[in-house]
Scaffold this active site. Structure first.
Site, short mmCIF file in Angstrom:
data_model
loop_
_atom_site.label_atom_id
_atom_site.label_comp_id
_atom_site.label_asym_id
_atom_site.label_seq_id
_atom_site.Cartn_x
_atom_site.Cartn_y
_atom_site.Cartn_z
N SER A 61 -36.10 -6.02 52.68
CA SER A 61 -37.16 -5.33 51.92
C SER A 61 -38.01 -4.37 52.75
O SER A 61 -38.76 -3.57 52.18
CB SER A 61 -38.08 -6.34 51.25
OG SER A 61 -37.44 -6.90 50.15
N LYS A 64 -37.79 -0.87 51.85
CA LYS A 64 -38.52 -0.31 50.70
C LYS A 64 -39.60 0.68 51.14
O LYS A 64 -39.96 1.60 50.40
CB LYS A 64 -39.13 -1.43 49.87
CG LYS A 64 -38.06 -2.32 49.20
CD LYS A 64 -38.67 -3.59 48.62
CE LYS A 64 -37.60 -4.46 47.97
NZ LYS A 64 -38.13 -5.79 47.55
N VAL A 259 -36.58 -10.46 53.70
CA VAL A 259 -36.00 -11.81 53.77
C VAL A 259 -35.04 -11.99 54.95
O VAL A 259 -34.58 -13.09 55.21
CB VAL A 259 -35.30 -12.25 52.46
CG1 VAL A 259 -36.29 -12.50 51.36
CG2 VAL A 259 -34.22 -11.27 52.04
#
Ligand code: DON
Length: 305
Positions: A61, A64, A259
């Site tokens: 992530s 992002k 993660v």
């Protein structure tokens, strides 16, 4: 600084035992839960590391943040934020509930999975290959690392098992929130999540954002001051998912977790920080990584609040 970082790793390594590596993406379960590393990149270009800071991991992530910057560069902030909001959710990163019951018009923010998929859908390029290549090139530029690429095994592992993201994407398509071929958008999203880097790479991204969009080691401006401000603000409010409030109180630094166990942090006008510890807490954030950042923030008085 190196001594401080080494003692932070030593002081907090025992927290790695309290978490678990991600297993819902099967390839990620192969990581070593007791790894812990940190790197600090100052805005004068000086870099310091301790522990497993040179070990590559899946940025997940954290990507992002990169796709948000590139989507804004490609489309402008007005267009991007017409498709994705700026509000924290208080729900888990892969939640579907807010899409259906809270805001049927757009996903809440670009850091949760739904919002990130909608953001990734805006990345420019004529073909899927061109889009991923542009994203990789941009990542290489802001890390100063020409070897950045994505891990095919991790990408395929998530492509095979990522049905939750598939559900989010098809749901958004059915509501007219994303345009284009859903499987192709997901493919790009899975590839961006499987980009690999180490603590130095993500600390350097943090340093670029901390430096108002100018690459500290080359002087080149890659994003405007305004976009760098937006990115840091969204990291503060949404970067640690439904733990963002607690993280802001205890640590007070714009940050984004993944993660894969990484946390990218950006202390405005001071430094970028990269932390890696793949044992996660129940919200999907690095359990020891958060402790290391908390101690560093106290030690150097880094909280922006
Ligand atoms: O889409 C997913 O579920 C993963 N590729 C990324 C999730 C993630 O890293 C959430 N972070 N804490």
């Amino acid at each position: 600084m190196e001594n401080l970082l080494t003692s932070l790793v030593n002081n907090n390594i025992s927290y790695t035992k309290d978490g678990n590596v991600a297993s819902y993406i099967p390839e990620l379960s192969k990581t070593n839960p007791s790894d812990l590393g940190i790197c600090v990149v100052n805005l004068d270009g000086k870099e310091y590391g301790a522990g497993d800071f040179e070990k590559n991991f899946s940025i997940q992530s954290i990507s992002k943040v990169i796709s948000l910057m590139l989507a804004i560069l490609d489309n402008g902030q007005r267009e991007v934020f017409s498709k994705v909001g700026m509000e924290p959710t208080g729900d888990s990163f892969n939640s579907i509930v807010s899409l259906e019951v809270k805001n049927p018009h757009k996903p809440f923010n670009p850091m949760i999975n739904a919002g990130a998929i909608a953001t990734t859908a805006l990345i420019g390029g004529n073909t899927l290959e061109e889009k991923i290549e542009r994203l990789l090139e941009f990542t290489r530029k802001i890390t100063g690392n020409d070897n950045i690429t994505y891990n095919k095994d991790v990408y395929l592992s998530e492509k095979q098992t990522g049905n939750r993201n598939r559900a989010l994407a098809y749901f958004m398509k059915s509501n007219g929130l994303i345009d284009g071929d859903v499987e192709e958008i997901l493919d790009l999203y899975f590839r961006q999540c499987s980009i690999e880097g180490n603590c130095r790479d993500i600390a350097r991204i943090g340093a670029v954002v901390a430096n108002d969009g100018i690459i500290p080691w080359s002087g080149e401006r890659v994003i405007s001051r305004e976009v760098s401000r937006i990115v840091k603000t969204i990291m503060v409010t949404c970067g640690m998912y439904d733990a963002s409030g607690e993280f802001a109180v205890h640590i007070g630094i714009p940050a984004k977790s993944g993660v894969g166990g990484g946390i990218l942090a950006s202390v405005p006008r001071r430094m970028g920080i990269g932390v890696y510890g793949p044992a996660l807490d129940s919200k999907g954030n690095s359990i020891a990584g958060i402790q290391v950042l908390q101690e560093l923030s106290k030690e150097l008085d880094l909280s922006i609040f």
